[in-house]
Scaffold this motif. Sequence first.
Motif, mmCIF file in Angstrom:
data_model
loop_
_atom_site.group_PDB
_atom_site.id
_atom_site.type_symbol
_atom_site.label_atom_id
_atom_site.label_comp_id
_atom_site.label_asym_id
_atom_site.label_seq_id
_atom_site.Cartn_x
_atom_site.Cartn_y
_atom_site.Cartn_z
ATOM 1 N N THR A 66 -17.898 0.561 19.167
ATOM 2 C CA THR A 66 -19.979 0.476 18.983
ATOM 3 C C THR A 66 -20.341 0.352 17.440
ATOM 4 O OG1 THR A 66 -20.103 2.621 21.591
ATOM 5 C CG2 THR A 66 -21.745 1.906 19.652
ATOM 6 N N LEU A 70 -21.910 -2.490 17.375
ATOM 7 C CA LEU A 70 -23.419 -2.605 16.550
ATOM 8 C C LEU A 70 -23.898 -1.932 14.920
ATOM 9 C CD1 LEU A 70 -25.180 0.827 19.143
ATOM 10 C CD2 LEU A 70 -25.203 -1.938 19.828
ATOM 11 N N ARG A 74 -27.341 1.515 13.583
ATOM 12 C CA ARG A 74 -27.856 1.275 15.287
ATOM 13 C C ARG A 74 -26.686 2.987 15.588
ATOM 14 N NH1 ARG A 74 -28.133 -4.992 16.412
ATOM 15 N NH2 ARG A 74 -29.823 -5.462 14.905
ATOM 16 N N LEU A 75 -25.882 2.916 15.439
ATOM 17 C CA LEU A 75 -24.743 3.401 15.836
ATOM 18 C C LEU A 75 -25.537 4.977 16.052
ATOM 19 C CD1 LEU A 75 -22.766 4.367 18.177
ATOM 20 C CD2 LEU A 75 -20.867 4.590 15.540
ATOM 21 N N LEU A 78 -29.304 5.587 17.761
ATOM 22 C CA LEU A 78 -28.329 5.468 18.768
ATOM 23 C C LEU A 78 -28.187 7.483 18.748
ATOM 24 C CD1 LEU A 78 -27.939 4.796 22.058
ATOM 25 C CD2 LEU A 78 -25.323 4.766 21.463
ATOM 26 N N LEU A 82 -30.365 9.889 21.934
ATOM 27 C CA LEU A 82 -29.931 10.698 22.541
ATOM 28 C C LEU A 82 -29.891 12.337 22.262
ATOM 29 C CD1 LEU A 82 -26.449 9.027 23.069
ATOM 30 C CD2 LEU A 82 -28.401 8.441 24.791
ATOM 31 N N GLY A 109 -24.851 12.310 22.018
ATOM 32 C CA GLY A 109 -25.122 11.369 20.804
ATOM 33 C C GLY A 109 -24.220 12.779 19.516
ATOM 34 N N SER A 112 -21.849 10.362 18.740
ATOM 35 C CA SER A 112 -22.235 9.106 17.945
ATOM 36 C C SER A 112 -22.337 8.484 16.720
ATOM 37 C CB SER A 112 -23.661 8.316 19.233
ATOM 38 O OG SER A 112 -22.841 8.110 20.395
#
Length: 387
Positions: A66, A70, A74-75, A78, A82, A109, A112
Motif C-alpha cells: 500500500t 499510494l 495517502r497512506l 487513509l 479509518l 487505521g 496504516s
Amino acid sequence: MKKYQTNILIGITFFSMILLGILESIRGVLIPSIQNFYHIDYKEIGIFLFVASLGYVIANFFGGNTADSLGQKRLLLLGVLLITLGTLGMVVSRSYIFFIVSVAILNYGFGSISIGANTLTPVVFKNNQGMMMNLLHFFYGLGATIGPRYAGVALDYKWSWQEIYSATLIIIVIYTIFVLTSTFPRIEGVRSEARVPLMEVLRNKKVLLFSFVLGFYVAAELGVANWLTTYLQSSKNIGSLKSATYLSLFFGVFTFGRLIGGFIVEKLGYFRSIIGFLIIALLLFIIGTTASKQLVILISLSGFFFSIIYPTTFALLLKEFDKGTSTVIGVVITISSATNMIGNAVIGQINDMFGVNAGFRLVALFLLITVALILILKKDTTFENQI
C-alpha cells in the motif's frame, strides 16, 4: 532530499507516534467501563483485544504494498480516515458486534499510520539509528503517558468512555491538517531498492527471530498497557483514578527511558542493552505482582526498562537487512503483531478462567521468552561483538 523536506518527514513521524501513543494507551483504562457498558466477561474483552490486534496485523500485512502504490502521504491520510470512522462507530454503537467491527476499522487505521511512519524511518534516520529509533519511540511513549492520565481524569469527572474517545477526534483533526499541508518528496531510494522475494524473506531464520522477539516483547508491553488498571482494581482493590495513575507512571518512566535510552544503547551496545533491560524489567514485574500492595509501583517503574527494547531491536533489524527493507519490515511487523494478538487473547482467556491475577502474570512469561529469543538472535547476527 533537501534538509527542510527531511525535517518535515521527521516531524510527521514524531507526530504519528504521539497520536498512536495517545489512542492506543487509553484503551487499557477504559476496558472496565466498556465491560460494564456491554455486560461482557473477560473472555469477550479478550476477543475485543484480539480483533484490535487483528485489524493492526492486516494493515501491516498489506502496508508495504500500500505504501508503494499510494505513497506515504495517502497512506497516512487513509489511516486517519479509518481511525475517524472506527472511533465514530465505537461511540455510537449499542451492539457489541458493531462495536467490535468498529474496533477492527480503528486498528486498521493504527496499522496504516504505523507502517507509513516506519517506512519513512530508513530515509530520515541515516546515522545513529539506535539513538534515533529510541527518540522516535520516545514520542510514542509521550503520547502513551498523556493518554491514560487523560482517560483517568476524565473518568473521575464522570465522562463516559464514549465521550473520552470522541474527544480524541480533536488531535486527529490537527494531525490530518499537518499531513495535508505537508509536501512529501518522492522517496526514490526506497522505491527503487532491490526487491527480495517474499518467500525468501519468510524462510530467513533471522527474520523469524526478529519477528518473535518483537512479538513476545510487544505482548508483554501491551499486556501491561491493556490489563494493569484491571489487575489493580480487581486484585489489589485500587480505585480507577489511582490505577490509571499507575499506568500513566508506567508510560511516564517508559517515555523517559526512550528519551535517554538511545545514549545508553550507543554506549553499551545494542545486545547488551536489550538483554540487561529485559532482565531488570522481568525482575521488577515479578516483585511488583507477588509482593505486598505497596510494591505495585515496581510494575510502573519497570516501564523504564521496557523502554528501549522495541526501538533498539528495530534499529538492529534495519542494520541487519539493507536490501528488501520494506518487505522485511512488513513481514516482521505482521508476524510480531500476530504473536502479540495471540498472546493478549490468551491473557484474556486465562483472566476469565483463573482470574486477572493469573492472566496478568503471563507478562513475566512473555518477557522470559523474549530474553531467550534475543540470546539466540545474538548468535545469528553480524553484531555479536556488541555484547
